[in-house]
Structures are given as C-alpha cells and as structure tokens.
Enzyme design. Structure first.
Site, PDB file in Angstrom:
ATOM      1  N   ASP A 114      30.665  31.604  47.312  1.00 37.15           N
ATOM      2  CA  ASP A 114      31.396  32.384  46.457  1.00 37.15           C
ATOM      3  C   ASP A 114      32.437  31.216  45.869  1.00 37.15           C
ATOM      4  O   ASP A 114      33.656  31.513  46.001  1.00 37.15           O
ATOM      5  CB  ASP A 114      32.065  33.286  46.974  1.00 37.15           C
ATOM      6  CG  ASP A 114      33.046  34.199  46.066  1.00 37.15           C
ATOM      7  OD1 ASP A 114      32.755  34.173  44.800  1.00 37.15           O
ATOM      8  OD2 ASP A 114      34.156  34.994  46.475  1.00 37.15           O
ATOM      9  N   HIS A 157      38.334  37.605  54.645  1.00 37.79           N
ATOM     10  CA  HIS A 157      37.273  37.677  55.056  1.00 37.79           C
ATOM     11  C   HIS A 157      36.519  36.329  55.540  1.00 37.79           C
ATOM     12  O   HIS A 157      37.350  35.446  55.132  1.00 37.79           O
ATOM     13  CB  HIS A 157      36.230  38.107  53.986  1.00 37.79           C
ATOM     14  CG  HIS A 157      36.261  37.485  52.828  1.00 37.79           C
ATOM     15  ND1 HIS A 157      36.983  38.406  51.628  1.00 37.79           N
ATOM     16  CD2 HIS A 157      36.277  36.496  52.177  1.00 37.79           C
ATOM     17  CE1 HIS A 157      37.113  37.297  50.575  1.00 37.79           C
ATOM     18  NE2 HIS A 157      36.581  36.435  50.868  1.00 37.79           N
ATOM     19  N   GLN A 225      30.422  37.652  52.996  1.00 44.25           N
ATOM     20  CA  GLN A 225      31.804  37.744  53.058  1.00 44.25           C
ATOM     21  C   GLN A 225      32.180  38.859  53.825  1.00 44.25           C
ATOM     22  O   GLN A 225      32.346  39.935  53.343  1.00 44.25           O
ATOM     23  CB  GLN A 225      32.732  37.689  51.849  1.00 44.25           C
ATOM     24  CG  GLN A 225      32.507  36.286  51.131  1.00 44.25           C
ATOM     25  CD  GLN A 225      32.903  36.275  49.798  1.00 44.25           C
ATOM     26  OE1 GLN A 225      32.657  37.057  48.951  1.00 44.25           O
ATOM     27  NE2 GLN A 225      33.580  35.304  49.389  1.00 44.25           N
ATOM     28  N   ARG A 255      48.220  29.799  48.766  1.00 43.03           N
ATOM     29  CA  ARG A 255      47.504  31.051  47.796  1.00 43.03           C
ATOM     30  C   ARG A 255      47.098  32.119  48.544  1.00 43.03           C
ATOM     31  O   ARG A 255      45.692  31.703  49.162  1.00 43.03           O
ATOM     32  CB  ARG A 255      46.662  30.384  46.494  1.00 43.03           C
ATOM     33  CG  ARG A 255      46.151  31.716  45.972  1.00 43.03           C
ATOM     34  CD  ARG A 255      45.025  30.944  44.970  1.00 43.03           C
ATOM     35  NE  ARG A 255      44.426  31.945  44.030  1.00 43.03           N
ATOM     36  CZ  ARG A 255      43.464  32.906  44.264  1.00 43.03           C
ATOM     37  NH1 ARG A 255      43.026  32.582  45.470  1.00 43.03           N
ATOM     38  NH2 ARG A 255      42.882  33.403  43.241  1.00 43.03           N
ATOM     39  N   ASP A 257      44.766  34.675  49.130  1.00 40.97           N
ATOM     40  CA  ASP A 257      43.566  34.978  48.417  1.00 40.97           C
ATOM     41  C   ASP A 257      43.538  36.579  48.593  1.00 40.97           C
ATOM     42  O   ASP A 257      43.365  36.863  49.849  1.00 40.97           O
ATOM     43  CB  ASP A 257      42.439  34.279  48.776  1.00 40.97           C
ATOM     44  CG  ASP A 257      41.215  34.892  48.002  1.00 40.97           C
ATOM     45  OD1 ASP A 257      41.294  34.567  46.660  1.00 40.97           O
ATOM     46  OD2 ASP A 257      40.007  35.188  48.564  1.00 40.97           O
ATOM     47  N   GLU A 299      47.670  36.473  45.371  1.00 45.89           N
ATOM     48  CA  GLU A 299      46.753  36.646  44.313  1.00 45.89           C
ATOM     49  C   GLU A 299      46.864  38.171  44.408  1.00 45.89           C
ATOM     50  O   GLU A 299      45.765  38.859  45.196  1.00 45.89           O
ATOM     51  CB  GLU A 299      45.357  35.938  44.681  1.00 45.89           C
ATOM     52  CG  GLU A 299      44.509  35.905  43.687  1.00 45.89           C
ATOM     53  CD  GLU A 299      43.151  36.307  43.740  1.00 45.89           C
ATOM     54  OE1 GLU A 299      42.296  36.489  42.850  1.00 45.89           O
ATOM     55  OE2 GLU A 299      42.703  36.776  44.924  1.00 45.89           O
ATOM     56  N   HIS A 366      39.545  29.865  37.415  1.00 48.41           N
ATOM     57  CA  HIS A 366      38.438  29.756  38.029  1.00 48.41           C
ATOM     58  C   HIS A 366      37.917  31.293  37.767  1.00 48.41           C
ATOM     59  O   HIS A 366      36.605  31.206  37.883  1.00 48.41           O
ATOM     60  CB  HIS A 366      38.217  29.355  39.352  1.00 48.41           C
ATOM     61  CG  HIS A 366      38.747  30.604  40.384  1.00 48.41           C
ATOM     62  ND1 HIS A 366      40.223  30.695  40.357  1.00 48.41           N
ATOM     63  CD2 HIS A 366      38.262  31.025  41.332  1.00 48.41           C
ATOM     64  CE1 HIS A 366      40.284  31.897  41.241  1.00 48.41           C
ATOM     65  NE2 HIS A 366      39.307  31.932  41.826  1.00 48.41           N
ATOM     66  N   ASP A 367      38.485  32.285  37.905  1.00 50.49           N
ATOM     67  CA  ASP A 367      37.839  33.535  37.721  1.00 50.49           C
ATOM     68  C   ASP A 367      37.713  34.167  36.371  1.00 50.49           C
ATOM     69  O   ASP A 367      38.079  33.387  35.244  1.00 50.49           O
ATOM     70  CB  ASP A 367      38.676  34.629  38.406  1.00 50.49           C
ATOM     71  CG  ASP A 367      38.490  34.576  39.987  1.00 50.49           C
ATOM     72  OD1 ASP A 367      37.284  34.370  40.310  1.00 50.49           O
ATOM     73  OD2 ASP A 367      39.331  34.806  40.923  1.00 50.49           O
ATOM     74  N   ARG A 492      30.795  33.258  36.520  1.00 47.27           N
ATOM     75  CA  ARG A 492      31.986  32.507  36.368  1.00 47.27           C
ATOM     76  C   ARG A 492      31.825  30.948  36.294  1.00 47.27           C
ATOM     77  O   ARG A 492      32.809  30.120  36.220  1.00 47.27           O
ATOM     78  CB  ARG A 492      32.980  32.852  37.724  1.00 47.27           C
ATOM     79  CG  ARG A 492      33.339  34.196  37.566  1.00 47.27           C
ATOM     80  CD  ARG A 492      34.037  34.612  38.880  1.00 47.27           C
ATOM     81  NE  ARG A 492      33.165  34.677  39.941  1.00 47.27           N
ATOM     82  CZ  ARG A 492      33.721  34.898  41.251  1.00 47.27           C
ATOM     83  NH1 ARG A 492      34.826  35.369  41.543  1.00 47.27           N
ATOM     84  NH2 ARG A 492      32.861  35.056  42.203  1.00 47.27           N
TER      85      ARG A 492
HETATM   86  C1  GLC Z   1      39.695  35.930  44.783  1.00 41.79           C
HETATM   87  C2  GLC Z   1      39.162  34.560  44.148  1.00 41.79           C
HETATM   88  C3  GLC Z   1      37.910  34.918  43.808  1.00 41.79           C
HETATM   89  C4  GLC Z   1      37.103  35.422  44.775  1.00 41.79           C
HETATM   90  C5  GLC Z   1      37.689  36.538  45.583  1.00 41.79           C
HETATM   91  C6  GLC Z   1      36.986  36.718  47.016  1.00 41.79           C
HETATM   92  O1  GLC Z   1      39.572  36.913  43.955  1.00 41.79           O
HETATM   93  O2  GLC Z   1      39.868  34.320  43.121  1.00 41.79           O
HETATM   94  O3  GLC Z   1      37.247  33.852  43.158  1.00 41.79           O
HETATM   95  O4  GLC Z   1      35.629  35.744  44.486  1.00 41.79           O
HETATM   96  O5  GLC Z   1      38.974  36.161  45.873  1.00 41.79           O
HETATM   97  O6  GLC Z   1      37.274  35.748  48.079  1.00 41.79           O
END
Ligand code: GLC
Length: 610
Positions: A114, A157, A225, A255, A257, A299, A366-367, A492
């Site tokens: 991922d 995760h 994950q 960050r 996540d 995030e 990146h998303d 992506r």
């Molecule tokens: C966050 C990341 C994304 C990822 C997700 C799962 O949202 O920005 O790219 O797929 O977390 O870890």
C-alpha cells in the site's frame, strides 16, 4: 542542569494527566513500565537532537513562520534511496523547501505494501532504500541545512508480514490479541453494519478470512493490513516505543497516519471515537517529555467538524498540525466548475478558526482526491445533488467533458454508492498533459497559468504550503503504472511516478514551462517569507468579486494589506472589487487601484497596498 533532570522535570509536568488518561484505557500496573521505556528512549536520544529540542522548546512557534515551505516525496521516485536524497538536498533547497516529508520508507513487502503503508518492521528501513543509519545521517544533514524531516507513523495497522502478525497466524494467542481475531463472522458481521468501507472496490469489507487459521482478522484498509487493537496495553507500549525510535533517528514531524481509525467499538463507525483523542493526547505528552522538539501531524481526511478536534484544546493540545483537506477537495471542485462560491465559504470557515491552529495546505498529495464537499450547502444554494455532482466532477477531471483537457483517472469507483474518487498530478488535472498531447499551444499556456495560479492560491492561505514533488516543474501523470501488475489495481500510482531529472533540468531553460512554473513558485515563496502579511496571525477574509469565477482573499497584518485575486475561468475576467488605496501587484510590479481589476484566463494577482 544534568540531562536526566530535563526528562524528570518534563515527566513531572505531565504526570497527572498522562497517568489519568492511561488509567482510563489500561490497567494501572503498566504505567510505570511505560515510563521506564520513555526514559530509556530519552537516554538514547543523541546530544544534537536534545540540543534541537531545547532550541525549539524556547521557541515553540518555530513552525508557524511564513518562510515554512514543505515538500512531500517518495524516496525511490525522487532519488532512488536515502543516500540519493541526501545528494539531492541542494535541489530541495533550491525549491525553497525547509520541511521535507518522505513518504513511508520502513520495511514493507513488495506488492503488498500500500505504498509503504503496510509496515513489516517499524525498526528497519526498506532495504532498497537504505538503513536506519542512513535515515539518521540524512536527518542530521537536513538539520544542519535548516530542514526538518517528516515521516509517517502508520499506527493503525501492521503488514501481515510483521512478526506479530506471523506469530498470530502461527496460533500464538498473545499475538492474536494484538489484533482483532474472530472465529466466525458473527461479530465481524455486526461491525460491518455500522462501519463504512475505506476501499469499497479495491478492498471491500473490513475483515479478511485467514484460510490457514480458520479465523477472521480485522482489515479496515487492504486485507494485508491488519488493524492493531489499542485496547491491549502491549500494543500501546510497543507502538509508542516504535514512534520514539523514529524520533530518535532525528525525525522532526511525525505524521500519524489514519489516526481516526485506531479505536474500534461495536455499534459505531469505528472512526474518531473519544479513545482516539485520549491516545493522541498521550502521544503529544509523551513527545513533550522525551523529545519536545518533535511535532505531531494528524492525518484526518474528514470534514472540518471532525478534523478540528484533533488540535485538542489550548490547555490540552493534541496535534500540532492537520491537513486542510476539505479546502483541497473544494479547490478541485472549483477547478471543475469554475465557480468559487463553495471555496469562498470553505475558506471563511477555516479563517474563523483560532490562529494558533496550523494547517498544511496542499493541492495534491500521494492519495486520491475524495469528494468530501459540503453537499447540504451545494444542494441548498446551487441545487446540486451529491451523486450527479460527483459524476460531473469526475467526468470533467478525467477529460470526458467537452472542452476539458484534464487527464485524471477514477479511484475506487463504487457503482453501489455512485461514489468515485480521483487521481492525477496537478499539471495533468489542470490540462497540461491533454494540451501537449493535442499540440495545442494556447491550451498549454493556459494550463501553465492555471498551475501557477493554483500555487499562488495555496501560498496565500495561512499555514504551511506543501508542494507535491514534481508539481514544481509541472510533472505529468505516470501512465506506466498500468503495465506493472503490482500497481495496476491502484490508480493512485498515476501520480506517484518517478521524478524526472531530465525535465527538472529544463527549469534552467528559457521558454520552457518547467522554468515558468518553477520560477513563479519560487518567487511567490520568497515574497511570502518577506511580507509579515503572510504570517499565521494575520487576519484573513474573502470578499465578493461579483464574478462567479474570481476568488478574492484579503489579508492584513499590522500595516500591511494584501488583496489576492484568482480567476478560475478559462476566460479573461474582471474582479469587481472596491478596495481603498493604491496597490502594487507583487508578481508583475504593476501599480493599480483596488477596483475593477482585470485578470487573464486562469490568472492571479497578489496586490499589496502601498
Ligand atoms: C493513509 C495514507 C494512505 C493509506 C492509508 C492506509 O490514508 O495516506 O495512502 O492507504 O493511510 O495506511
């Protein structure tokens, strides 16, 4: 003062609250164990980092200056590996960047990563990118050059290849307890009733059946994950320790996540639960105790009412910084509709928030772009319905709409809900790729103006502007990912292509679009850093321009006033504003009144009052 005293003092300052929150979630007997581990990480922290901690402690607003410029990038896409990034720091500095976000670089199984967000070992860098020593060396060099480094902490995760997951799979109960394991679908079925899906088409459902174990495991994101169970104190202890190991490598900004997802509860959406805030608050205090120079970036890809609580309160702060995600999504809605009304409203909402809040502003990352817009308002004011409107946005930005040169691709096109998100680089979404393809020079020139204008609009907002690596030279989509079976499923990757050093060279060539975009962004950054009107504390408000396509943002600080205008239409427009005094356009140097200001197609002006 001896060093240990620093730690003890800071611990004492937070002890009451930290222990209180800890005991709300976990049995008290683990608390002293946690404190022991914090102390060990503190002792291991290198002297240069402790020095930086002290500097930042005495200047806690260090990240709120108007000269902050961020960039986010994939290590491999930019320079192959960590050593490569270190060699290329001069380019990053040439971009004016002093905050560098390196996308996940910890060990992660190829093909099931991922994009690095499935971590197999939090203490190891992905071998093809380098080692932990390389990371520590890179941060050290960055610090010497005045750059901070941001890294993801993927705490929701682990990868199924993580040692805990492997041992859980081998039947060890102790490790199964670090995740959510179920013998039958009875409880998972109940979760599914209230818990929405993140990847409805690429990874439907929130659970994965493990054939060898004959058990279900919770997997909110991809099946590989596995969600960690933060009800288990061992998970909290060990993950906190992993975080501090990263900060001890010199990472300045963590960050966190997918943080809204870290606590799960039956009968809820499993998002933004109160326990999430307790954990984030604890992490904030833990960083303040062990490594007070470190910042937390949350995030939270959600609507504003859900994002803002992650700042915490003045007395009990949580994250230092959050993404300005709704503004980002609304920007692309504005690109597709040429109507600034919703964007104006969204900016008004952000502008009324306390000035202490620091948002990261960005055009692309990146998303994908998720269409989290204010549909109630769109419905009431513009008579727009959610599903058809999303369809329009996607059609426009994928170039299906007549006259659109945009070259995006859909992401997680969910036919059941009519929902689809969108991918593509800024340049390709602004029509540069389409225009070049067709050899339409005029359209290409307009697209370049659009790219510059969008960056000007990003830079006019309060907070930290973050450039997505490649955007500074108008990098186009990477269509090659379709041929790579490990990536083809995930669109992506369209905007995660390798940085083109050849194209980057063109930034030095007169007449190239790379130079035009690069120089323009750089110039705006310099102006932003020079004028206090761009400080976070400035008053900011939008004004009517009496043209649906033109956005007006005013800023004042002390005796400076800026009126910024952005034309989201492909035609020349007039901003029917009526601001007192004479102004100078900081970009072109032209002098003018703050009245009836002309703007070319996709043009902008930064007017500073004389
Ligand atoms: C966050 C990341 C994304 C990822 C997700 C799962 O949202 O920005 O790219 O797929 O977390 O870890």
């Amino acid at each position: 003062m001896s060093k240990a005293v620093d730690f003890e003092e800071r611990l004492a300052r937070h002890l009451d609250e930290l222990k209180w929150l800890y005991c709300e979630l976990y049995p008290e007997d683990g608390f002293s164990y946690l404190c022991g581990r914090l102390k060990a990480r503190y002792e291991e922290r290198r002297a240069s980092l402790k020095k930086l901690d002290a500097v930042r402690e005495s200047d806690p607003d260090w990240y709120k200056r108007n000269d902050m410029v961020g960039m986010m990038m994939y290590t491999e896409a930019f320079a192959g590996n960590l050593k490569g990034v270190e060699k290329r720091l001069s380019y990053i500095q040439e971009c004016g960047v002093n905050y560098l976000h390196l996308m996940p670089l910890l060990d992660s199984p190829e093909g099931k990563s991922d994009g690095g967000y499935a971590v197999a070992d939090f203490g190891k860098v992905r071998p093809d990118l380098g080692t932990m020593e390389d990371l520590a060396a890179l941060t050290e060099t960055c610090h010497k050059k005045g750059l901070s480094v941001c890294l993801d902490f993927v705490m929701n995760h682990t990868s199924e290849e993580h040692e805990w997951a492997k041992r859980a799979r081998a039947g060890e109960k102790e490790f199964q307890d670090r995740y959510f394991f179920f013998d039958s679908f009875e409880i998972p079925g109940q979760y599914e009733k209230t818990c929405p899906q993140v990847f409805p088409t690429t990874a439907p459902g929130n659970f994965t059946w493990l054939e060898d174990e004959k058990k279900f495991v919770m997997t909110t994101f991809y099946p590989y994950q596995w969600d960690l169970n933060y009800r288990n104190p061992v998970v909290f202890h060990d993950m906190t320790d992993c975080l501090l190991n990263l900060t001890n490598q010199g990472v300045d900004i963590i960050r966190i996540d997918a943080v809204p997802y870290i606590w799960k509860e039956l009968g809820t959406t499993c998002r933004n639960l109160p326990q999430v805030h307790s954990i984030v608050r604890m992490l904030r205090m833990i960083c303040e105790i062990v490594c007070p120079g470190v910042l937390l970036l949350g995030e939270v890809v959600m609507e504003p009412v859900k994002v803002v609580p992650y700042f915490g309160t003045v007395e009990k702060p949580e994250c230092h910084m959050l993404y300005n995600v709704t503004t980002m999504a609304t920007t692309w809605h504005t690109v597709a509709t040429g109507d600034v009304a919703l964007l104006k409203r969204q900016m008004d909402i952000v502008n009324t928030l306390p000035k202490e809040y620091v948002f990261l502003n960005y055009l692309r990352c990146h998303d994908d772009i998720g269409w989290g817009l204010d549909y109630d308002w769109l419905n009431k004011e513009k008579d727009m319905e959610e599903v058809p409107h999303k369809k329009y946005l996607n059609d426009y930005l994928t170039g299906k709409w007549p006259g659109s040169y945009a070259r995006g691709e859909l992401y997680n096109d969910d036919s059941a809900s009519g929902d689809a998100r969108l991918c593509g680089t800024t340049a390709s979404l602004c029509g540069l790729e389409g225009a070049l393809e067709e050899g339409n020079e005029e359209a290409a020139a307009r697209a370049v103006r659009f790219i510059k204008m969008l960056h000007g609009y990003m830079l006019v907002q309060s907070g930290i502007p973050v450039i997505y690596s490649g955007d500074e030279i108008g990098q186009l989509n990477d269509n090659e990912y379709h041929k790579d079976p490990k990536k083809a499923e995930d669109s992506r990757y369209l905007h995660r292509g390798s940085f083109s050093w050849e194209k980057a060279e063109l930034r030095k060539e007169e007449g190239s679009y790379q130079k035009e975009i690069f120089d323009c962004i750089r110039r705006m950054e310099v102006l932003r850093a020079m004028h206090p009107v761009f400080l976070n504390q400035a008053a900011v408000w939008t004004a009517d321009t009496y043209d649906a396509a033109v956005l007006c943002v005013n800023r004042t600080f002390e005796d400076e006033k800026l009126t910024a205008l952005f034309n989201f239409s492909g035609e020349e427009r007039t901003a029917w504003i009526n601001e007192d005094g004479m102004y100078v356009d900081l970009m072109s140097g032209e002098r003018m009144e703050g009245k009836e200001v002309q703007l070319p197609a996709y043009g902008m002006r930064w007017l500073l009052r004389e």
